[in-house]
Write an enzyme that holds these catalytic residues in place. Structure first.
Site, PDB file in Angstrom:
ATOM      1  N   ARG A  76      45.029  45.474  37.315  1.00 54.44           N
ATOM      2  CA  ARG A  76      43.618  45.223  37.583  1.00 54.44           C
ATOM      3  C   ARG A  76      42.836  46.502  37.320  1.00 54.44           C
ATOM      4  NH1 ARG A  76      44.584  40.675  37.124  1.00 54.44           N
ATOM      5  NH2 ARG A  76      44.225  38.942  38.540  1.00 54.44           N
TER       6      ARG A  76
ATOM      7  N   GLU B  76      34.879  43.970  34.392  1.00 51.31           N
ATOM      8  CA  GLU B  76      35.012  43.083  33.225  1.00 51.31           C
ATOM      9  C   GLU B  76      33.859  42.090  33.176  1.00 51.31           C
ATOM     10  OE1 GLU B  76      38.944  41.329  33.232  1.00 51.31           O
ATOM     11  OE2 GLU B  76      39.864  43.285  33.461  1.00 51.31           O
TER      12      GLU B  76
ATOM     13  N   HIS C 187      42.042  41.804  28.286  1.00 51.90           N
ATOM     14  CA  HIS C 187      42.729  41.127  29.399  1.00 51.90           C
ATOM     15  C   HIS C 187      43.561  39.929  28.903  1.00 51.90           C
ATOM     16  CE1 HIS C 187      42.517  40.387  34.034  1.00 51.90           C
ATOM     17  NE2 HIS C 187      43.714  40.088  33.550  1.00 51.90           N
TER      18      HIS C 187
END
Ligand code: GLV
Length: 307
Positions: free
Chosen positions: A223, A252, A270
Site C-alpha cells: 500500500r 492513488e 497498481h
C-alpha cells in the site's frame, strides 16, 4: 429477496451464483441502492465508512474484492453487526510474480532501457551502457512475512539471495528474522508486504529512508502510504537509494510531483493481482462470501479485526 449491491462488474459465474439468493444492483448508481441493500460487494477504491453504512441500514455483509481492507472502517462495520470479508490466498501468487517483475525491472533498469531503444538511442552494444545493479547473491529484506511475503521469498531461492525479514506474527520460515533496523540498513533490496494500518503508515518516513543501505532498492506492491512519497522523491534524488519500484501510491491515482521525472524509479499502476484468472477468483470469492452470509452461513474469509 435480499438485495446485493456491487460497485464493480461481476463475471457471469458470480452473477449466476448471487441470483440463487439475491437480486443485484449496480455498478451503475450503486450508491442510490444502498438504503435497500442487504449486502455490498466492493473494491479497494471504495471507501466504506460510518457515513456510508448509515445510509445502508440493512447491510449484513461488506465483501471486499481485495486482500487489503484499509478502505473499510472494520470497527464501524462490526459495531453494526456487519460481516467484513476480503480475498486472501487467491491473489498471492500473481502478486508475488508481479513483485518479482518489479524487482528485476527496477534493479536492471529494464523499462528505462526499453524506453531508450524506442527513443532511437540504441547505438549498438556498449560496454558501459544501461548498467544496473545485481539481484543474484544480494541481501533481500522482506517486511511482512504473511502469505504474499512468503511467496515472494520463495521466488528468491534461484537467485541465491540471502533472505531476511521482520514480521508481526511468528512465521515458521527458513529465512533470517531480524530487527527492523537491521532490515532497513542492510538490505540490498527491501520489499514491503504488510497491510496499511496506523502502525505501518509512513513506516518508510524521511528518517527511515535516509537510513537505508546506500545503493539499495525499495519495492512496494503493498500500500502506498507505507512510504512517505515526498520524502522518497528526495531520497531517490539525493541518496542513499539507488532506485525504487512502485506499484502503489500514497494518494492513488495521484502521483507525488517529481516522482515521474526521476530516472531511477519504475512505476506501475497498481497491477499486483491483475491477471484475468486472479481477478475472476477475487470476484468469485467475494461473491461466495456474500452468498454464504445471505444464506445465514459463515463467510469463507472473514476479516476478524483491524490489521
Ligand atoms: C490489492 O491491492 C489488494 O489488496 O487486493
Amino acid at each position: 429477496m435480499p438485495l446485493v449491491v456491487t460497485t464493480f462488474d461481476l463475471p457471469a459465474a458470480a452473477t449466476e451464483l448471487l441470483a440463487e439468493v439475491a437480486a443485484l444492483a449496480g455498478p451503475e448508481g450503486w450508491r442510490d441502492a444502498l438504503p435497500e441493500a442487504d449486502g455490498l460487494l466492493c473494491l479497494l477504491t471504495d471507501p466504506i465508512d460510518a457515513e456510508l453504512l448509515d445510509r445502508a441500514p440493512h447491510i449484513r455483509i461488506v465483501a471486499n474484492a481485495a486482500v487489503g481492507f484499509n478502505n473499510i472502517d472494520v470497527t464501524a462495520c462490526h459495531e453494526r453487526g456487519i460481516v467484513v470479508t476480503n480475498t486472501p490466498d487467491v491473489l498471492t501468487e500473481a502478486t508475488a510474480d508481479l513483485t518479482w517483475a518489479l524487482i528485476l525491472c527496477t534493479v536492471r533498469r529494464v523499462p528505462q532501457a526499453e524506453r531508450s531503444l524506442r527513443a532511437g538511442e540504441f547505438r549498438g552494444w556498449g560496454m558501459w551502457d544501461y548498467l544496473g545493479g545485481d539481484v543474484q547473491a544480494a541481501t533481500f529484506g522482506i517486511f511482512g512475512m504473511g502469505r504474499i511475503g512468503r511467496a515472494v521469498a520463495r521466488r528468491a531461492a534461484p537467485f541465491g539471495m540471502h533472505v531476511q525479514y521482520t514480521t508481526r506474527s511468528p512465521a515458521n520460515v527458513p529465512y533470517e528474522q531480524v530487527e527492523w533496523e537491521t532490515l532497513l540498513t542492510t538490505s540490498d533490496v527491501l520489499s514491503l508486504h504488510a497491510p496499511l494500518t496506523p502502525e505501518t503508515h509512513h513506516l518508510l518516513d524521511r528518517a527511515a529512508l535516509r537510513r537505508m543501505k546506500p545503493g539499495s532498492y525499495l519495492i512496494n506492491t503493498a500500500r502506498g502510504p507505507l512510504i512517505d512519497e515526498a520524502a522518497l522523491v528526495d531520497t531517490l534524488r539525493d541518496g542513499p537509494l539507488a532506485g525504487a519500484g512502485l506499484d502503489v501510491y500514497e494518494r492513488e491515482p495521484e502521483i507525488t510531483p517529481g516522482l515521474l521525472e526521476l530516472s531511477n524509479v519504475v512505476v506501475l499502476p497498481h497491477i499486483g493481482s491483475a491477471t484475468l484468472a486472479t481477478r475472476n477468483a477475487m470476484a468469485m470469492l467475494a461473491t461466495r462470501n456474500a452468498h454464504a452470509v445471505l444464506l445465514g452461513g459463515r463467510p469463507l474469509t472473514p476479516v476478524l479485526s483491524e490489521g
